[in-house]
Design an enzyme around this catalytic site. Sequence first.
Site, PDB file in Angstrom:
ATOM      1  CE  LYS A   2       3.616 -19.735   2.606  1.00  0.00           C
ATOM      2  NZ  LYS A   2       4.817 -19.433   3.425  1.00  0.00           N
ATOM      3  CE  LYS A  19       4.878 -13.791   1.822  1.00  0.00           C
ATOM      4  NZ  LYS A  19       5.302 -14.005   3.188  1.00  0.00           N
TER       5      LYS A  19
HETATM    6  N1  CTP Z   1      11.461 -10.670   9.500  1.00  0.00           N
HETATM    7  C1  CTP Z   1      12.031  -9.841  10.486  1.00  0.00           C
HETATM    8  N2  CTP Z   1      12.006  -8.479  10.333  1.00  0.00           N
HETATM    9  C2  CTP Z   1      11.429  -7.928   9.225  1.00  0.00           C
HETATM   10  C3  CTP Z   1      10.862  -8.750   8.217  1.00  0.00           C
HETATM   11  C4  CTP Z   1      10.899 -10.128   8.389  1.00  0.00           C
HETATM   12  O1  CTP Z   1      12.548 -10.327  11.496  1.00  0.00           O
HETATM   13  N3  CTP Z   1      11.386  -6.606   9.125  1.00  0.00           N
HETATM   14  C5  CTP Z   1      11.465 -12.099   9.696  1.00  0.00           C
HETATM   15  C6  CTP Z   1      10.051 -12.693   9.783  1.00  0.00           C
HETATM   16  O2  CTP Z   1       9.529 -12.504  11.082  1.00  0.00           O
HETATM   17  C7  CTP Z   1      10.293 -14.146   9.443  1.00  0.00           C
HETATM   18  C8  CTP Z   1      11.470 -14.069   8.432  1.00  0.00           C
HETATM   19  O3  CTP Z   1      12.033 -12.750   8.571  1.00  0.00           O
HETATM   20  O4  CTP Z   1      10.716 -14.860  10.609  1.00  0.00           O
HETATM   21  C9  CTP Z   1      11.017 -14.283   7.016  1.00  0.00           C
HETATM   22  O5  CTP Z   1       9.944 -13.396   6.814  1.00  0.00           O
HETATM   23  P1  CTP Z   1       9.205 -13.129   5.439  1.00  0.00           P
HETATM   24  O6  CTP Z   1       7.744 -13.250   5.636  1.00  0.00           O
HETATM   25  O7  CTP Z   1       9.823 -13.871   4.338  1.00  0.00           O
HETATM   26  O8  CTP Z   1       9.610 -11.560   5.249  1.00  0.00           O
HETATM   27  P2  CTP Z   1       8.717 -10.274   5.179  1.00  0.00           P
HETATM   28  O9  CTP Z   1       9.600  -9.147   4.759  1.00  0.00           O
HETATM   29  O10 CTP Z   1       7.932 -10.105   6.453  1.00  0.00           O
HETATM   30  O11 CTP Z   1       7.753 -10.624   3.968  1.00  0.00           O
HETATM   31  P3  CTP Z   1       6.209 -10.287   3.738  1.00  0.00           P
HETATM   32  O12 CTP Z   1       6.071  -8.791   3.757  1.00  0.00           O
HETATM   33  O13 CTP Z   1       5.916 -10.884   2.354  1.00  0.00           O
HETATM   34  O14 CTP Z   1       5.461 -10.994   4.839  1.00  0.00           O
END
Ligand code: CTP
Length: 150
Positions: free
Chosen positions: A44, A46
Amino acid sequence: MKTIITYGTFDLFHVGHINLLKRLSELGDRLVVGCSTDSFNSLKGKTTVYPYEQRKALLEACRYVDNVFPEENWEQKRADITREKATLFVMGDDWAGKFDNLSDLVEVFYIPRTPDISSTEVKTYLKVRDEEKTVEIKNLLSRAIELLES
Ligand code: CTP
């Protein structure tokens, strides 16, 4: 027994993740989480600070989570839902609409993200702090050299 299923990378476990998992656990009896493996993340584009085994261990230590399994590709969700006997598939609303195709098998919905926090934001913050510290050290070194030369 109502099982809820969700997926994510969950790097640098933070309060946004906890809020999501807590809310999901309140929607049923059992919460299962597909945690993206390192090889799936690299597919992805990431990169994570914590490797899969550590992200999985953090999820398993969370009181709202009942089971964690590896998410290795985009295609496995139907098999996971069937194996786990999940009746509700929920993701944060950054994924809104993306998994509606599963709705013949499971109820699909998306819940609002916690504002102002994400793993990417934490990484950016740490990078900025690191750059600021580097500039500070360079300035101190220049000043020391000036003093030694004078
Ligand atoms: N999530 C959430 N609130 C946040 C961050 C994440 O509800 N502030 C939720 C995402 O919508 C997803 C889950 O947590 O359903 C896992 O998200 P992930 O992508 O691992 O976390 P992020 O912090 O958004 O990571 P990144 O910045 O790498 O996308």
